[in-house]
Design an enzyme around this catalytic site. Structure first.
Site, PDB file in Angstrom:
ATOM      1  CE  LYS A  52      -3.812  -2.456   2.184  1.00 57.12           C
ATOM      2  NZ  LYS A  52      -4.564  -2.810   3.396  1.00 57.12           N
ATOM      3  CD  GLN A  96      -3.579  -4.544   6.552  1.00 53.81           C
ATOM      4  OE1 GLN A  96      -3.695  -3.500   5.907  1.00 53.81           O
ATOM      5  NE2 GLN A  96      -3.983  -5.706   6.079  1.00 53.81           N
ATOM      6  CG  ASP A 119      -9.701  -0.294   5.020  1.00 56.25           C
ATOM      7  OD1 ASP A 119      -9.443  -0.673   3.858  1.00 56.25           O
ATOM      8  OD2 ASP A 119      -8.982  -0.558   5.997  1.00 56.25           O
TER       9      ASP A 119
HETATM   10  N1  GUN Z   1      -6.945  -7.083   6.263  1.00 56.07           N
HETATM   11  C1  GUN Z   1      -7.324  -7.835   5.208  1.00 56.07           C
HETATM   12  N2  GUN Z   1      -7.894  -7.062   4.266  1.00 56.07           N
HETATM   13  C2  GUN Z   1      -7.874  -5.802   4.736  1.00 56.07           C
HETATM   14  C3  GUN Z   1      -8.315  -4.550   4.203  1.00 56.07           C
HETATM   15  O1  GUN Z   1      -8.861  -4.437   3.106  1.00 56.07           O
HETATM   16  N3  GUN Z   1      -8.110  -3.471   5.004  1.00 56.07           N
HETATM   17  C4  GUN Z   1      -7.531  -3.566   6.224  1.00 56.07           C
HETATM   18  N4  GUN Z   1      -7.401  -2.466   6.933  1.00 56.07           N
HETATM   19  N5  GUN Z   1      -7.113  -4.696   6.735  1.00 56.07           N
HETATM   20  C5  GUN Z   1      -7.283  -5.810   5.993  1.00 56.07           C
END
Ligand code: GUN
Length: 292
Positions: A52, A96, A119
């Site tokens: 990211k 996350q 998100d």
């Molecule tokens: N863990 C697995 N997928 C995601 C996601 O799309 N966003 C976040 N913040 N954590 C995750």
């Protein structure tokens, strides 16, 4: 059979975002700034967050990675979230998942300012999404819609079967596929671990979206000829022939199911890269909304 090429489409989307950032710079505006909070040192999470941050650099965003130890308390994390909510320099941020067990995930997701919740996990955004109001659409479902739209896959009047009811993928996907508009207007069946005779549903499906996390779960005997397959699974399976000692497998037995499919996403290179591109898109949207 056509491959739904997430690598290519995510690159196209990143190019479009980079161009928007370039224009912002030319107008003398501050560029979008995404922050990510990572608690602990889970291997897969480190990889995702690293991707990211690199993606931010690629499109010209600013990025901040907040790394907190595994022993972080809920209060400490909530304090960090408060700082990011109040920061004038941060347009959007993510926490996350998964979080260490001493931290209540629901409390944390509720603490994120909905206008910075790129998100789309805050209940306000989820509710607004379900009501077809302006919101942030969670990145993976948003990416799947883009894959279908940009390949002009017909969804109107089709029967979509979603396998898995997670809050991040299955549940929002089932809502979005039934909504009005592009990559919508579909008749949706949401299936899960208590569904009886799953094959009876999948064999009738025009579109199948699998988000289970069980490697090679969907096999050719479970689908009809011409089906559209979206594979959200990404599991590490031990494989001594690979340099890292594991292979990446989706929830679909690709070699067997692809012979019957009209469209199919590969793993890797399908849904995965789209998720990151759409997180960037949501951050750009957050920035633009603030400028309004
Ligand atoms: N863990 C697995 N997928 C995601 C996601 O799309 N966003 C976040 N913040 N954590 C995750």
């Amino acid at each position: 059979m056509t491959i739904l090429d997430g690598k290519k489409i995510s690159n196209d989307i990143k190019d479009e975002i980079a161009l928007d950032v370039q224009r912002m710079k030319e107008r003398g505006e501050r560029v979008p700034h995404l922050a990510a909070i990572l608690v602990g040192d889970d291997g897969a999470s480190l990889t995702y967050v690293g991707s990211k941050v690199r993606a931010c650099e690629r499109v010209g965003f600013e990025s901040t990675l907040v790394k907190l130890p595994d022993t972080t308390t809920e209060e400490e994390l909530l304090q960090k979230i408060k700082e990011l909510n109040e920061s004038e320099h941060i347009d959007g941020f993510i926490v996350q998942l998964p979080l260490p067990k001493q931290i209540n995930e629901e409390k944390v997701l509720n603490a994120v300012d909905p206008s910075k919740d790129v998100d789309g996990f805050h209940p306000e955004n989820f509710g607004r999404m379900a009501l077809e109001m302006e919101s942030f659409i969670p990145a993976t479902p948003f990416g799947i819609l883009q894959l279908l739209e940009r390949h002009q896959v017909e969804t109107k009047g089709k029967h979509t079967v979603v396998i898995g009811r997670s809050h991040i993928v299955g549940r929002p996907m089932s809502i979005l596929m039934s909504q009005k508009g592009k990559a919508g207007n579909s008749t949706v069946t949401l299936t899960h671990s208590h569904t009886k005779d799953l094959s009876e549903f999948t064999k009738k499906a025009d579109i199948i979206i699998v988000a289970l996390g069980v490697p090679e779960f969907l096999t050719e005997d479970m689908v009809k000829e011409g089906v559209v397959i979206i594979d959200v699974g990404i599991s590490r399976v031990p494989d001594e022939t690979k340099p890292r000692g594991y292979a990446i497998k989706g929830d679909v037995h690709f070699d067997r199911v692809s012979k019957k499919a009209s469209y199919i996403t590969p793993v890797p290179g399908g849904v995965g890269p789209m998720t990151i591109a759409m997180l960037l898109k949501n951050t750009l949207i957050a920035r633009e909304r603030q400028l309004k």
